[in-house]
Design a protein around this motif. Structure first.
Motif, PDB file in Angstrom:
ATOM      1  N   PRO A 190      18.763  -1.463  -1.586  1.00 22.31           N
ATOM      2  CA  PRO A 190      17.861  -0.588  -1.202  1.00 22.31           C
ATOM      3  C   PRO A 190      16.618  -1.464  -1.108  1.00 22.31           C
ATOM      4  CG  PRO A 190      19.058   0.435  -3.402  1.00 22.31           C
ATOM      5  CD  PRO A 190      19.337  -0.971  -3.117  1.00 22.31           C
ATOM      6  N   ALA A 191      15.923  -1.138   0.129  1.00 27.39           N
ATOM      7  CA  ALA A 191      14.588  -1.892   0.449  1.00 27.39           C
ATOM      8  C   ALA A 191      13.529  -0.960   0.458  1.00 27.39           C
ATOM      9  CB  ALA A 191      14.796  -2.369   1.810  1.00 27.39           C
ATOM     10  N   ARG A 192      12.595  -1.299   0.291  1.00 35.18           N
ATOM     11  CA  ARG A 192      11.422  -0.364   0.234  1.00 35.18           C
ATOM     12  C   ARG A 192       9.840  -1.153   0.698  1.00 35.18           C
ATOM     13  NH1 ARG A 192       8.344   1.721  -5.101  1.00 35.18           N
ATOM     14  NH2 ARG A 192       6.909   1.928  -3.327  1.00 35.18           N
ATOM     15  N   PHE A 193       9.040  -0.459   1.103  1.00 33.75           N
ATOM     16  CA  PHE A 193       7.775  -0.865   1.472  1.00 33.75           C
ATOM     17  C   PHE A 193       6.811  -1.022   0.058  1.00 33.75           C
ATOM     18  CE2 PHE A 193       9.232   0.034   5.574  1.00 33.75           C
ATOM     19  CZ  PHE A 193       8.839  -0.826   6.483  1.00 33.75           C
ATOM     20  N   ALA A 194       6.393  -1.880  -0.045  1.00 36.40           N
ATOM     21  CA  ALA A 194       5.325  -2.052  -1.155  1.00 36.40           C
ATOM     22  C   ALA A 194       3.953  -2.706  -0.426  1.00 36.40           C
ATOM     23  CB  ALA A 194       5.649  -3.080  -2.304  1.00 36.40           C
ATOM     24  N   ALA A 195       2.808  -2.610  -0.815  1.00 40.52           N
ATOM     25  CA  ALA A 195       1.616  -2.848  -0.298  1.00 40.52           C
ATOM     26  C   ALA A 195       0.582  -3.625  -1.049  1.00 40.52           C
ATOM     27  CB  ALA A 195       0.782  -1.290   0.024  1.00 40.52           C
ATOM     28  N   ILE A 196      -0.098  -4.400  -0.464  1.00 38.97           N
ATOM     29  CA  ILE A 196      -1.296  -5.091  -0.774  1.00 38.97           C
ATOM     30  C   ILE A 196      -2.455  -4.660   0.046  1.00 38.97           C
ATOM     31  CG2 ILE A 196      -0.719  -7.083   0.610  1.00 38.97           C
ATOM     32  CD1 ILE A 196      -3.104  -7.274  -2.538  1.00 38.97           C
ATOM     33  N   ALA A 197      -3.670  -4.022  -0.428  1.00 40.24           N
ATOM     34  CA  ALA A 197      -4.667  -3.841   0.300  1.00 40.24           C
ATOM     35  C   ALA A 197      -6.057  -3.806  -0.229  1.00 40.24           C
ATOM     36  CB  ALA A 197      -4.399  -2.160   0.242  1.00 40.24           C
ATOM     37  N   ASP A 198      -7.206  -3.808   0.441  1.00 42.98           N
ATOM     38  CA  ASP A 198      -8.499  -3.655  -0.067  1.00 42.98           C
ATOM     39  C   ASP A 198      -9.098  -2.211   0.110  1.00 42.98           C
ATOM     40  OD1 ASP A 198     -11.172  -3.835  -0.974  1.00 42.98           O
ATOM     41  OD2 ASP A 198     -11.680  -5.157   0.458  1.00 42.98           O
ATOM     42  N   LEU A 199      -8.605  -1.155  -1.133  1.00 43.60           N
ATOM     43  CA  LEU A 199      -9.023  -0.086  -1.165  1.00 43.60           C
ATOM     44  C   LEU A 199     -10.429   0.196  -1.316  1.00 43.60           C
ATOM     45  CD1 LEU A 199      -6.429   1.416  -3.351  1.00 43.60           C
ATOM     46  CD2 LEU A 199      -6.367   1.432  -1.199  1.00 43.60           C
ATOM     47  N   LEU A 200     -11.215  -0.700  -1.578  1.00 43.87           N
ATOM     48  CA  LEU A 200     -12.734  -0.700  -1.728  1.00 43.87           C
ATOM     49  C   LEU A 200     -13.503  -1.000  -0.793  1.00 43.87           C
ATOM     50  CD1 LEU A 200     -12.684  -1.967  -5.776  1.00 43.87           C
ATOM     51  CD2 LEU A 200     -12.338   0.221  -4.810  1.00 43.87           C
ATOM     52  N   LEU A 201     -12.946  -1.314   0.495  1.00 45.26           N
ATOM     53  CA  LEU A 201     -13.488  -2.085   1.563  1.00 45.26           C
ATOM     54  C   LEU A 201     -14.798  -1.071   1.866  1.00 45.26           C
ATOM     55  CD1 LEU A 201     -12.879  -0.417   4.532  1.00 45.26           C
ATOM     56  CD2 LEU A 201     -10.866  -1.518   4.288  1.00 45.26           C
ATOM     57  N   GLU A 202     -16.046  -1.711   2.144  1.00 44.81           N
ATOM     58  CA  GLU A 202     -16.986  -0.988   2.634  1.00 44.81           C
ATOM     59  C   GLU A 202     -17.467  -1.989   3.739  1.00 44.81           C
ATOM     60  OE1 GLU A 202     -20.012  -0.235  -0.079  1.00 44.81           O
ATOM     61  OE2 GLU A 202     -18.847   1.229  -1.198  1.00 44.81           O
ATOM     62  N   LEU A 203     -17.650  -1.623   4.980  1.00 49.26           N
ATOM     63  CA  LEU A 203     -17.972  -2.371   6.095  1.00 49.26           C
ATOM     64  C   LEU A 203     -19.474  -1.967   6.623  1.00 49.26           C
ATOM     65  CD1 LEU A 203     -14.571  -2.156   7.966  1.00 49.26           C
ATOM     66  CD2 LEU A 203     -15.285  -3.697   6.351  1.00 49.26           C
ATOM     67  N   PRO A 204     -20.462  -2.932   6.653  1.00 48.83           N
ATOM     68  CA  PRO A 204     -21.589  -2.614   7.147  1.00 48.83           C
ATOM     69  C   PRO A 204     -21.562  -2.485   8.703  1.00 48.83           C
ATOM     70  CG  PRO A 204     -21.434  -4.873   6.806  1.00 48.83           C
ATOM     71  CD  PRO A 204     -20.436  -4.333   6.212  1.00 48.83           C
ATOM     72  N   PRO A 205     -22.427  -1.582   9.012  1.00 49.21           N
ATOM     73  CA  PRO A 205     -22.759  -1.340  10.618  1.00 49.21           C
ATOM     74  C   PRO A 205     -23.224  -2.424  11.250  1.00 49.21           C
ATOM     75  CG  PRO A 205     -24.402   0.011   9.601  1.00 49.21           C
ATOM     76  CD  PRO A 205     -23.402  -0.509   8.489  1.00 49.21           C
ATOM     77  N   GLY A 206     -22.870  -2.602  12.861  1.00 51.73           N
ATOM     78  CA  GLY A 206     -23.615  -3.289  13.482  1.00 51.73           C
ATOM     79  C   GLY A 206     -23.321  -4.990  13.296  1.00 51.73           C
ATOM     80  N   GLU A 207     -22.086  -5.019  13.132  1.00 48.84           N
ATOM     81  CA  GLU A 207     -21.543  -6.692  12.466  1.00 48.84           C
ATOM     82  C   GLU A 207     -20.893  -6.864  13.667  1.00 48.84           C
ATOM     83  OE1 GLU A 207     -23.343  -8.946  10.657  1.00 48.84           O
ATOM     84  OE2 GLU A 207     -24.431  -7.124   9.660  1.00 48.84           O
ATOM     85  N   ALA A 208     -20.953  -7.988  14.409  1.00 49.87           N
ATOM     86  CA  ALA A 208     -19.848  -8.720  15.245  1.00 49.87           C
ATOM     87  C   ALA A 208     -18.514  -8.988  14.410  1.00 49.87           C
ATOM     88  CB  ALA A 208     -20.322  -9.958  16.243  1.00 49.87           C
ATOM     89  N   SER A 209     -18.943  -9.511  13.232  1.00 49.13           N
ATOM     90  CA  SER A 209     -17.660 -10.063  12.396  1.00 49.13           C
ATOM     91  C   SER A 209     -18.168  -9.768  10.654  1.00 49.13           C
ATOM     92  CB  SER A 209     -17.339 -11.540  12.432  1.00 49.13           C
ATOM     93  OG  SER A 209     -16.601 -11.978  11.699  1.00 49.13           O
ATOM     94  N   THR A 210     -17.149  -8.924  10.115  1.00 55.34           N
ATOM     95  CA  THR A 210     -17.251  -8.525   8.812  1.00 55.34           C
ATOM     96  C   THR A 210     -15.731  -8.604   8.250  1.00 55.34           C
ATOM     97  OG1 THR A 210     -18.602  -7.254   6.972  1.00 55.34           O
ATOM     98  CG2 THR A 210     -17.492  -6.079   8.969  1.00 55.34           C
TER      99      THR A 210
END
Length: 452
Positions: free
Chosen positions: A325-345
């Motif tokens: 049996p195979a399954r998908f497990a995850a790594i994530a940033d559930l707390l992300l907060e991206l400021p507006p107006g940024e070319a790169s964040t």
């Protein structure tokens, strides 16, 4: 300037920094693994087969020494292997490349988009610096040089008699095949450029028997508007009930499902235009719950065919024993907060792989990176030496892929994984946070894993 510097050679992209911030293993629903697709049909062999007849013209060092590059002898094999599955009459691509005249007309565009690696649509770095992937629709340097030199020379057609044979078609599925199909034609919403619709379909799993999906073949009803298909397998009876409730709550067949199935489910199959019959790596399979339906997520590009209908079907290769049996497990940033107006964040996180048993070494067979429409680049690493698992330098929400490794990658028990996602938020005026909506974002990678 972004720390994920965009350099012309992918093999020279820098390792990404890792944050020390770690979060506990979240109870991630597999639905958070959001939509993916396999871009165009997998190449039936590597580029060596496609360029074997052009050894005197295949590398930039020897292009000037051999005979002039022509469409029939040098370019057609590359396009046939990597492009024509989408660029064919009636296909999802905006123009065909299946004839000499069509390809010649688009020679400058072919050279430019392949040099930029925006086409063929294969987002991960397959140069070998961060692993290599099975069936990669990836042009080697020799093929890129051939296409560039052909365009520079004015795209000569050459002699059709010099054309090598087309690559053989990919093999079909064998074994027990169960077909699931939409019960009625569906017309995508005319007010949406992209309509994401989930259909709850019975009949995938034999009655009273848990099974495993080991392969699939998607039969799009209308190739002009079907952009991708994902088959989700509900994890439990509660997820089945939730999916049926969502279906009942909206008029007509199916329910709206941007990004995921909106219930606890794992990816059982994923497809995009031109996709060939596909098999999971030997010896593994994704579980199907006995008597449970599957949830088929359809992504429709309504601009490609306004008012058109679709009724697609999927063949699932299933077995009831003999696989791990195979399954998908995850790594994530559930707390992300991206400021507006940024070319790169950036959004970043370091944590153990969510949802897996503690203390058990794993084999990673595939990886599924996912962001939403603001996403630009993503990298996933593991271990104390920050070994690269996947790097996506040109992320495109509409060409998401499930990447299968040439060889499985072993991960130590409780190894820390680090994910870094880069976004362009210049189109936003407010902070963007984690969520499944169109205006939300995600920073997540799903790993198709088995226990060692």
């Amino acid at each position: 300037m972004s720390r994920m510097s965009r350099l012309p050679r992918l093999s020279r992209l820098p390792r990404l920094p890792r944050l020390s911030r770690a979060i506990p293993r979240p109870p991630l629903a597999a639905a958070a693994l959001a939509s993916a697709c396999l871009a165009c049909s997998p190449a039936p062999a590597d580029d060596a087969g496609a360029t074997a007849t052009t050894t005197t013209t295949a590398t930039s060092d020897t292009l000037d020494e051999g005979p002039p590059i022509t469409y029939h002898r040098d370019v057609r094999p590359i396009l046939a292997r990597h492009c024509v599955a989408c660029h064919e009459p009636g296909g999802i691509a905006p123009f065909a490349l299946d004839t000499a005249s069509a390809a010649i007309d688009f020679a400058p565009l072919i050279a430019a988009t392949t040099a930029a690696r925006t086409m063929p649509p294969f987002g991960a770095d397959n140069s070998g610096d961060c692993h290599t992937f099975r069936d990669a629709r990836w042009l080697d340097d020799a093929s890129l040089a051939t296409l560039a030199a052909w365009a520079d020379a004015g795209a000569p057609e050459g002699d059709p008699a010099t054309a090598p044979a087309d690559p053989p078609p990919p093999p079909g599925l064998d074994g027990e095949i169960r077909r699931v199909s939409m019960s009625a034609p569906y017309t995508p919403a005319a007010d949406l450029e992209d309509d994401y619709r989930c259909f709850v379909i019975d009949g995938a799993a034999p009655a009273g028997l848990d099974t495993f999906v080991t392969g699939f073949d998607v039969q799009p009803g209308n190739p002009q508007i079907v952009h991708h298909v994902i088959v989700w397998a509900p994890r439990n009876a509660e997820a089945v009930a939730q999916a049926r409730a969502l279906d009942d709550a909206e008029p007509g067949d199916g329910y709206t499902c941007f990004g995921s199935a909106r219930v606890a489910a794992g990816v059982a199959a994923a497809w995009a235009p031109g996709g060939a019959p596909s098999r999971y790596p030997d010896g593994i399979g994704v579980p199907l719950l006995a008597d449970a339906p599957v949830i088929v997520q359809m992504h429709y590009n309504t601009l490609a065919g306004p008012g058109m209908q679709d009724q697609s079907a999927i063949d699932l290769r299933v077995v009831d024993h003999g696989v791990t049996p195979a399954r998908f497990a995850a790594i994530a940033d559930l707390l992300l907060e991206l400021p507006p107006g940024e070319a790169s964040t950036l959004a970043e996180n370091t944590a153990p792989l969510g949802g897996m048993n503690s203390g058990v070494p794993l084999k990673v067979h595939g990886v599924f990176p996912h962001m939403h429409t603001l996403g630009r680049e993503l990298e996933l690493t593991h271990g104390d030496d920050a070994s690269c698992l996947v790097r996506v330098p040109r992320y495109d929400f509409h060409w998401q892929l499930l990447y299968f490794y040439e060889e499985p990658v072993e991960i130590d028990a409780d190894a820390l994984l680090s994910i870094t996602c880069e976004y362009d938020t210049r189109s936003r005026t407010e902070t963007t946070r984690w969520g499944e909506g169109t205006m939300d974002e995600m920073c997540i990678a799903g790993l198709l894993v088995t226990e060692q």
